[in-house]
Design a protein around this motif. Structure first.
Motif, PDB file in Angstrom:
ATOM      1  N   ILE A  84       3.127  38.666   7.515  1.00 32.29           N
ATOM      2  CA  ILE A  84       4.383  39.774   7.921  1.00 32.29           C
ATOM      3  C   ILE A  84       4.626  39.325   9.309  1.00 32.29           C
ATOM      4  O   ILE A  84       5.993  39.104   9.650  1.00 32.29           O
ATOM      5  CB  ILE A  84       4.118  41.123   7.540  1.00 32.29           C
ATOM      6  CG1 ILE A  84       3.742  41.290   6.123  1.00 32.29           C
ATOM      7  CG2 ILE A  84       5.225  41.959   7.960  1.00 32.29           C
ATOM      8  CD1 ILE A  84       3.515  42.545   5.796  1.00 32.29           C
ATOM      9  N   SER A  85       3.606  39.384  10.105  1.00 36.32           N
ATOM     10  CA  SER A  85       3.935  39.547  11.794  1.00 36.32           C
ATOM     11  C   SER A  85       4.296  38.027  12.286  1.00 36.32           C
ATOM     12  O   SER A  85       4.942  37.924  13.194  1.00 36.32           O
ATOM     13  CB  SER A  85       3.096  40.062  12.354  1.00 36.32           C
ATOM     14  OG  SER A  85       1.709  39.508  12.335  1.00 36.32           O
ATOM     15  N   SER A  86       3.821  36.951  11.367  1.00 35.61           N
ATOM     16  CA  SER A  86       3.844  35.701  12.081  1.00 35.61           C
ATOM     17  C   SER A  86       5.426  35.047  11.674  1.00 35.61           C
ATOM     18  O   SER A  86       5.739  34.978  10.327  1.00 35.61           O
ATOM     19  CB  SER A  86       2.878  34.892  11.544  1.00 35.61           C
ATOM     20  OG  SER A  86       2.831  33.390  11.928  1.00 35.61           O
ATOM     21  N   PRO A  87       6.203  34.657  12.535  1.00 35.03           N
ATOM     22  CA  PRO A  87       7.472  33.835  12.357  1.00 35.03           C
ATOM     23  C   PRO A  87       7.263  32.578  11.376  1.00 35.03           C
ATOM     24  O   PRO A  87       8.306  32.068  10.758  1.00 35.03           O
ATOM     25  CB  PRO A  87       8.181  33.847  13.436  1.00 35.03           C
ATOM     26  CG  PRO A  87       7.266  33.829  14.370  1.00 35.03           C
ATOM     27  CD  PRO A  87       5.618  34.468  14.077  1.00 35.03           C
ATOM     28  N   ASN A  88       6.338  31.811  11.573  1.00 36.97           N
ATOM     29  CA  ASN A  88       5.742  30.567  10.968  1.00 36.97           C
ATOM     30  C   ASN A  88       4.972  30.943   9.884  1.00 36.97           C
ATOM     31  O   ASN A  88       3.955  31.258   9.759  1.00 36.97           O
ATOM     32  CB  ASN A  88       5.360  29.623  12.122  1.00 36.97           C
ATOM     33  CG  ASN A  88       5.184  28.091  11.488  1.00 36.97           C
ATOM     34  OD1 ASN A  88       5.068  27.888  10.207  1.00 36.97           O
ATOM     35  ND2 ASN A  88       5.052  27.006  12.299  1.00 36.97           N
ATOM     36  N   ALA A  89       5.369  30.626   8.739  1.00 33.92           N
ATOM     37  CA  ALA A  89       4.559  30.758   7.141  1.00 33.92           C
ATOM     38  C   ALA A  89       3.316  29.831   7.222  1.00 33.92           C
ATOM     39  O   ALA A  89       2.299  30.172   7.059  1.00 33.92           O
ATOM     40  CB  ALA A  89       5.573  30.560   6.049  1.00 33.92           C
ATOM     41  N   ASP A  90       3.605  28.654   7.932  1.00 30.70           N
ATOM     42  CA  ASP A  90       2.560  27.524   7.726  1.00 30.70           C
ATOM     43  C   ASP A  90       1.417  27.971   8.730  1.00 30.70           C
ATOM     44  O   ASP A  90       0.074  27.969   8.406  1.00 30.70           O
ATOM     45  CB  ASP A  90       3.102  26.114   8.194  1.00 30.70           C
ATOM     46  CG  ASP A  90       4.061  25.665   7.130  1.00 30.70           C
ATOM     47  OD1 ASP A  90       3.897  26.038   6.006  1.00 30.70           O
ATOM     48  OD2 ASP A  90       4.726  24.667   7.439  1.00 30.70           O
TER      49      ASP A  90
ATOM     50  N   LEU B 202       9.564  42.394   3.149  1.00 32.60           N
ATOM     51  CA  LEU B 202      10.986  42.600   2.187  1.00 32.60           C
ATOM     52  C   LEU B 202      12.222  42.561   3.366  1.00 32.60           C
ATOM     53  O   LEU B 202      13.274  42.349   3.210  1.00 32.60           O
ATOM     54  CB  LEU B 202      11.285  43.347   1.185  1.00 32.60           C
ATOM     55  CG  LEU B 202      10.216  43.191   0.174  1.00 32.60           C
ATOM     56  CD1 LEU B 202      10.559  44.564  -0.799  1.00 32.60           C
ATOM     57  CD2 LEU B 202      10.504  41.951  -0.682  1.00 32.60           C
ATOM     58  N   LEU B 203      11.831  43.168   4.546  1.00 33.53           N
ATOM     59  CA  LEU B 203      12.701  43.296   5.653  1.00 33.53           C
ATOM     60  C   LEU B 203      12.937  42.050   6.454  1.00 33.53           C
ATOM     61  O   LEU B 203      11.990  41.192   6.564  1.00 33.53           O
ATOM     62  CB  LEU B 203      12.115  44.406   6.604  1.00 33.53           C
ATOM     63  CG  LEU B 203      11.974  45.729   6.196  1.00 33.53           C
ATOM     64  CD1 LEU B 203      11.189  46.659   7.251  1.00 33.53           C
ATOM     65  CD2 LEU B 203      13.299  46.486   5.690  1.00 33.53           C
ATOM     66  N   PRO B 204      14.186  41.869   6.891  1.00 30.05           N
ATOM     67  CA  PRO B 204      14.629  40.651   7.636  1.00 30.05           C
ATOM     68  C   PRO B 204      13.917  40.812   9.212  1.00 30.05           C
ATOM     69  O   PRO B 204      13.616  42.099   9.540  1.00 30.05           O
ATOM     70  CB  PRO B 204      16.049  40.477   7.830  1.00 30.05           C
ATOM     71  CG  PRO B 204      16.456  42.212   7.660  1.00 30.05           C
ATOM     72  CD  PRO B 204      15.472  42.608   6.799  1.00 30.05           C
ATOM     73  N   HIS B 205      13.808  39.711   9.925  1.00 25.59           N
ATOM     74  CA  HIS B 205      13.594  39.945  11.317  1.00 25.59           C
ATOM     75  C   HIS B 205      14.326  40.777  12.131  1.00 25.59           C
ATOM     76  O   HIS B 205      15.570  40.352  11.979  1.00 25.59           O
ATOM     77  CB  HIS B 205      13.341  38.482  11.925  1.00 25.59           C
ATOM     78  CG  HIS B 205      12.022  37.645  11.059  1.00 25.59           C
ATOM     79  ND1 HIS B 205      10.770  38.114  11.649  1.00 25.59           N
ATOM     80  CD2 HIS B 205      12.059  36.769  10.385  1.00 25.59           C
ATOM     81  CE1 HIS B 205       9.934  37.046  10.705  1.00 25.59           C
ATOM     82  NE2 HIS B 205      10.829  36.165   9.961  1.00 25.59           N
TER      83      HIS B 205
END
Length: 223
Positions: A92-98, A28-31
């Motif tokens: 959670i750790s990956s910026p790219n969901a795909d 739930l936290l923003p980057h």
């Protein structure tokens, strides 16, 4: 059940519950810096969970077959749980969901392959252990048969010796019987000879007595 395995199991369950809560709150936290710090904490916790899984694996494989099967079944559940936590961590750790989804699918497939390979390896190990146990039982049975055979041969030898002893004693008894029969015959002959001698002596004494009486009668009758 192994006390050591139970200790590792308790630590893993606590760590797994903590990881699940952290993953849910971190998602739930923003980057930002706070999220990166949480991600680092989760990664360290996942490494600790990996170490606990390896320790449980080693401990389970050192147990007896009866307890090993139950421990390995539990261990498979914990491995599946850890793989699920790792997939959540990837999201959670990956910026790219795909990209995270593709990595999740790839990791899931690899996990399934690894699980299948582990199951096959465990079945092979258990089969080898059963074969070894069967071989040990066969060796033990063969050893028991050989010991029984040796005991039977020893008993037969003892019986043969006892038979020889009885035959020898029987022969001695026959010899003693023959000697007794001979002694009886000798004693009987001696008894008859003594009886005959008694009659002869008695006859001589009787004849002498008659002669003395006759002489005395003759003397007295011619006076």
């Amino acid at each position: 059940m192994s006390v050591v395995f139970e200790g590792y199991e308790r630590q893993y369950c606590e760590l797994s519950a903590n990881l699940s809560r952290k993953c849910s709150s971190t998602a739930l936290l923003p980057h930002g810096e706070q999220k990166q710090q949480k991600v680092s904490e989760i990664k360290a916790a996942l490494d600790d969970a990996d170490v606990l899984i390896r320790k449980m694996d080693l401990e389970a494989r050192s147990l007896q077959p009866s307890a090993k099967a139950m421990m390995l079944a539990k261990l498979r559940e914990y491995k599946s749980d850890l793989n699920k936590l790792k997939r959540e961590f990837k999201k959670i750790s990956s910026p790219n969901a795909d990209q995270a989804s593709r990595e999740e699918l790839l990791e899931s497939g690899m996990a399934d392959v690894h699980t299948a390979s582990t199951d096959q390896r465990e079945r092979m190990v258990m089969s080898v252990e059963r074969l070894n146990q069967s071989s040990d039982r066969i060796k033990e049975s063969r050893r028991t048969i050989l010991e029984t055979e040796e005991l039977g041969v020893s008993i037969l030898q003892d019986l043969h010796q006892q038979r020889e002893t009885l035959l020898h004693s029987h022969q001695k008894l026959h010899g003693v019987d023959d000697a007794i029969d001979k002694s009886k015959k000798v004693l009987t002959a001696m008894s008859r000879r003594m009886t005959k001698n008694k009659w002869m002596i008695g006859s001589v004494i009787g004849a002498l007595v008659i002669a003395v009486i006759f002489i005395l009668f003759y003397k007295f009758s011619h006076r």
